[in-house]
Structure formats: structure tokens, C-alpha cells
Design an enzyme around this catalytic site. Sequence first.
Site, PDB file in Angstrom:
ATOM      1  N   ASN A   1     -12.974  -3.055   2.681  1.00 25.86           N
ATOM      2  CA  ASN A   1     -14.004  -2.031   2.837  1.00 25.86           C
ATOM      3  C   ASN A   1     -14.921  -2.082   1.618  1.00 25.86           C
ATOM      4  O   ASN A   1     -14.450  -2.029   0.485  1.00 25.86           O
ATOM      5  CB  ASN A   1     -13.353  -0.646   2.939  1.00 25.86           C
ATOM      6  CG  ASN A   1     -12.438  -0.534   4.150  1.00 25.86           C
ATOM      7  OD1 ASN A   1     -12.757  -1.028   5.228  1.00 25.86           O
ATOM      8  ND2 ASN A   1     -11.291   0.111   3.975  1.00 25.86           N
TER       9      ASN A   1
ATOM     10  N   HIS B   1     -10.381  -5.152  -3.118  1.00 27.74           N
ATOM     11  CA  HIS B   1      -9.059  -5.355  -2.532  1.00 27.74           C
ATOM     12  C   HIS B   1      -9.194  -5.702  -1.056  1.00 27.74           C
ATOM     13  O   HIS B   1     -10.144  -5.295  -0.397  1.00 27.74           O
ATOM     14  CB  HIS B   1      -8.168  -4.123  -2.712  1.00 27.74           C
ATOM     15  CG  HIS B   1      -8.778  -2.852  -2.186  1.00 27.74           C
ATOM     16  ND1 HIS B   1      -9.700  -2.140  -2.895  1.00 27.74           N
ATOM     17  CD2 HIS B   1      -8.593  -2.173  -1.026  1.00 27.74           C
ATOM     18  CE1 HIS B   1     -10.069  -1.072  -2.198  1.00 27.74           C
ATOM     19  NE2 HIS B   1      -9.399  -1.068  -1.054  1.00 27.74           N
TER      20      HIS B   1
ATOM     21  N   GLY C   1     -15.514   3.132   4.080  1.00 27.30           N
ATOM     22  CA  GLY C   1     -14.120   3.542   3.909  1.00 27.30           C
ATOM     23  C   GLY C   1     -13.507   3.160   2.585  1.00 27.30           C
ATOM     24  O   GLY C   1     -12.305   3.352   2.379  1.00 27.30           O
ATOM     25  N   GLN C   2     -14.303   2.605   1.669  1.00 29.88           N
ATOM     26  CA  GLN C   2     -13.719   2.233   0.373  1.00 29.88           C
ATOM     27  C   GLN C   2     -13.449   3.485  -0.463  1.00 29.88           C
ATOM     28  O   GLN C   2     -14.330   4.334  -0.623  1.00 29.88           O
ATOM     29  CB  GLN C   2     -14.674   1.295  -0.401  1.00 29.88           C
ATOM     30  CG  GLN C   2     -14.052   0.756  -1.691  1.00 29.88           C
ATOM     31  CD  GLN C   2     -14.931  -0.265  -2.420  1.00 29.88           C
ATOM     32  OE1 GLN C   2     -16.083  -0.495  -2.030  1.00 29.88           O
ATOM     33  NE2 GLN C   2     -14.389  -0.874  -3.463  1.00 29.88           N
ATOM     34  N   SER C   3     -12.225   3.593  -0.971  1.00 28.88           N
ATOM     35  CA  SER C   3     -11.868   4.746  -1.808  1.00 28.88           C
ATOM     36  C   SER C   3     -11.424   4.325  -3.202  1.00 28.88           C
ATOM     37  O   SER C   3     -11.427   5.143  -4.121  1.00 28.88           O
ATOM     38  CB  SER C   3     -10.766   5.572  -1.139  1.00 28.88           C
ATOM     39  OG  SER C   3      -9.589   4.806  -0.982  1.00 28.88           O
TER      40      SER C   3
ATOM     41  N   ASP D   1       0.860  -1.184   0.000  1.00 29.63           N
ATOM     42  CA  ASP D   1       0.000   0.000   0.000  1.00 29.63           C
ATOM     43  C   ASP D   1       0.901   1.240   0.000  1.00 29.63           C
ATOM     44  O   ASP D   1       1.894   1.296   0.718  1.00 29.63           O
ATOM     45  CB  ASP D   1      -0.904  -0.005   1.243  1.00 29.63           C
ATOM     46  CG  ASP D   1      -2.040   0.993   1.122  1.00 29.63           C
ATOM     47  OD1 ASP D   1      -3.205   0.557   1.066  1.00 29.63           O
ATOM     48  OD2 ASP D   1      -1.774   2.221   1.078  1.00 29.63           O
TER      49      ASP D   1
ATOM     50  N   HIS E   1      -6.986  -5.549   2.504  1.00 31.21           N
ATOM     51  CA  HIS E   1      -5.828  -5.020   3.210  1.00 31.21           C
ATOM     52  C   HIS E   1      -5.301  -6.125   4.134  1.00 31.21           C
ATOM     53  O   HIS E   1      -6.064  -6.677   4.935  1.00 31.21           O
ATOM     54  CB  HIS E   1      -6.219  -3.838   4.102  1.00 31.21           C
ATOM     55  CG  HIS E   1      -6.809  -2.669   3.370  1.00 31.21           C
ATOM     56  ND1 HIS E   1      -6.104  -1.511   3.133  1.00 31.21           N
ATOM     57  CD2 HIS E   1      -8.043  -2.465   2.856  1.00 31.21           C
ATOM     58  CE1 HIS E   1      -6.885  -0.642   2.497  1.00 31.21           C
ATOM     59  NE2 HIS E   1      -8.065  -1.192   2.312  1.00 31.21           N
TER      60      HIS E   1
HETATM   61  P1  AMP Z   1      -9.727   1.597   0.533  1.00 29.39           P
HETATM   62  O1  AMP Z   1      -9.789   2.934   1.203  1.00 29.39           O
HETATM   63  O2  AMP Z   1     -10.148   0.451   1.384  1.00 29.39           O
HETATM   64  O3  AMP Z   1     -10.434   1.630  -0.810  1.00 29.39           O
HETATM   65  O4  AMP Z   1      -8.192   1.332   0.250  1.00 29.39           O
HETATM   66  C1  AMP Z   1      -7.513   1.850  -0.855  1.00 29.39           C
HETATM   67  C2  AMP Z   1      -6.055   1.761  -0.551  1.00 29.39           C
HETATM   68  O5  AMP Z   1      -5.340   1.856  -1.773  1.00 29.39           O
HETATM   69  C3  AMP Z   1      -5.520   2.866   0.356  1.00 29.39           C
HETATM   70  O6  AMP Z   1      -4.945   2.281   1.518  1.00 29.39           O
HETATM   71  C4  AMP Z   1      -4.473   3.577  -0.519  1.00 29.39           C
HETATM   72  O7  AMP Z   1      -3.355   3.992   0.232  1.00 29.39           O
HETATM   73  C5  AMP Z   1      -4.123   2.507  -1.520  1.00 29.39           C
HETATM   74  N1  AMP Z   1      -3.646   2.946  -2.831  1.00 29.39           N
HETATM   75  C6  AMP Z   1      -4.260   3.785  -3.683  1.00 29.39           C
HETATM   76  N2  AMP Z   1      -3.552   3.915  -4.821  1.00 29.39           N
HETATM   77  C7  AMP Z   1      -2.467   3.123  -4.696  1.00 29.39           C
HETATM   78  C8  AMP Z   1      -1.349   2.818  -5.531  1.00 29.39           C
HETATM   79  N3  AMP Z   1      -1.198   3.353  -6.727  1.00 29.39           N
HETATM   80  N4  AMP Z   1      -0.423   1.957  -5.048  1.00 29.39           N
HETATM   81  C9  AMP Z   1      -0.554   1.415  -3.816  1.00 29.39           C
HETATM   82  N5  AMP Z   1      -1.589   1.647  -3.000  1.00 29.39           N
HETATM   83  C10 AMP Z   1      -2.525   2.503  -3.414  1.00 29.39           C
END
Ligand code: AMP
Length: 113
Positions: free
Chosen positions: A86, A99, A92-94, A31, A101
Site C-alpha cells: 500500500n 513493506h 491503506g498505508q499506515s 504481521d 504484505h
Molecule cells: P499498511 O497498513 O499497509 O501500512 O500495513 C502495516 C501493517 O503493519 C499492518 O498490517 C499492521 O498490522 C502491521 N504492524 C504494525 N506494527 C507492527 C509490529 N510491531 N509488528 C508486526 N506488524 C506490525
Amino acid sequence: MAGDCIFCKLVSGEIPTAKVYEDDSVLAFQDRNPVAPTHVLVIPKKHIDGLASSSETDRELLGSIQLAIRKIAADAGLADYRVVSNNGRGAGQSVFHLHYHLLSGRRMSWPPG
Ligand code: AMP
Ligand code: ZN
């Protein structure tokens, strides 16, 4: 590959990443904004928006992801770890590519925030 999906671009190699594990259907990488000493993201190579968008046809793929997580943790010698997915902005999904964690290396509290 879904149009503008950043994780699909990691899968295709369009954006470079620190790869931790790869097989035919699964990719794992560091991450970029770690929240624990070990913070690995484990994703299906196939684009799925999130767990809610998966289906019965993904049964084997979803199993492969969990087995990949188990292997990554075992290879890293991790005994205590947490696996989080998430689903939905409110949770909390962004990034809207499924994916998981894999978090380890510090004390985890419960319930999660
Ligand atoms: P979520 O908030 O559960 O959707 O998690 C998304 C995760 O993706 C976050 O922890 C970000 O830090 C990570 N992330 C986003 N873009 C990248 C990237 N290019 N390489 C590695 N991690 C990323
Ligand atoms: Zn994607």
C-alpha cells in the site's frame, strides 16, 4: 534508521518480532494483526517511506525483496499467494516504512477492497 519508525525499531531489535526471514538487506516477520492464515511483512532494512520514495539507486534492493518473498513462499510450500504494497494513506498505508504484505491460506477476491 528513521527517528520514530516502528519498522526501523524491528530492524534494530529495539522492538522484538517474530522473524520469518533475514538477509543483509531484507527482514520478514509475522504481521501482528494477520488478515490471512499466512500474513508476513517483508521490508528493506534501509528506511524508505514507501514505494514512491524509492529510486533508481534502490534497484537491487527492490529486486532482493521480491526474491526474498519468492523464497519465503517456496519454503512455506505456498503455491497461491498475494503480494501487496500500500502506497499512501488513501491506499491503506499506515506504517511509512516500505513493506510488502505476503498473504496466503484463504481464498482471495478480486478486485481488492
Ligand atoms: P499498511 O497498513 O499497509 O501500512 O500495513 C502495516 C501493517 O503493519 C499492518 O498490517 C499492521 O498490522 C502491521 N504492524 C504494525 N506494527 C507492527 C509490529 N510491531 N509488528 C508486526 N506488524 C506490525
Ligand atoms: Zn523505518
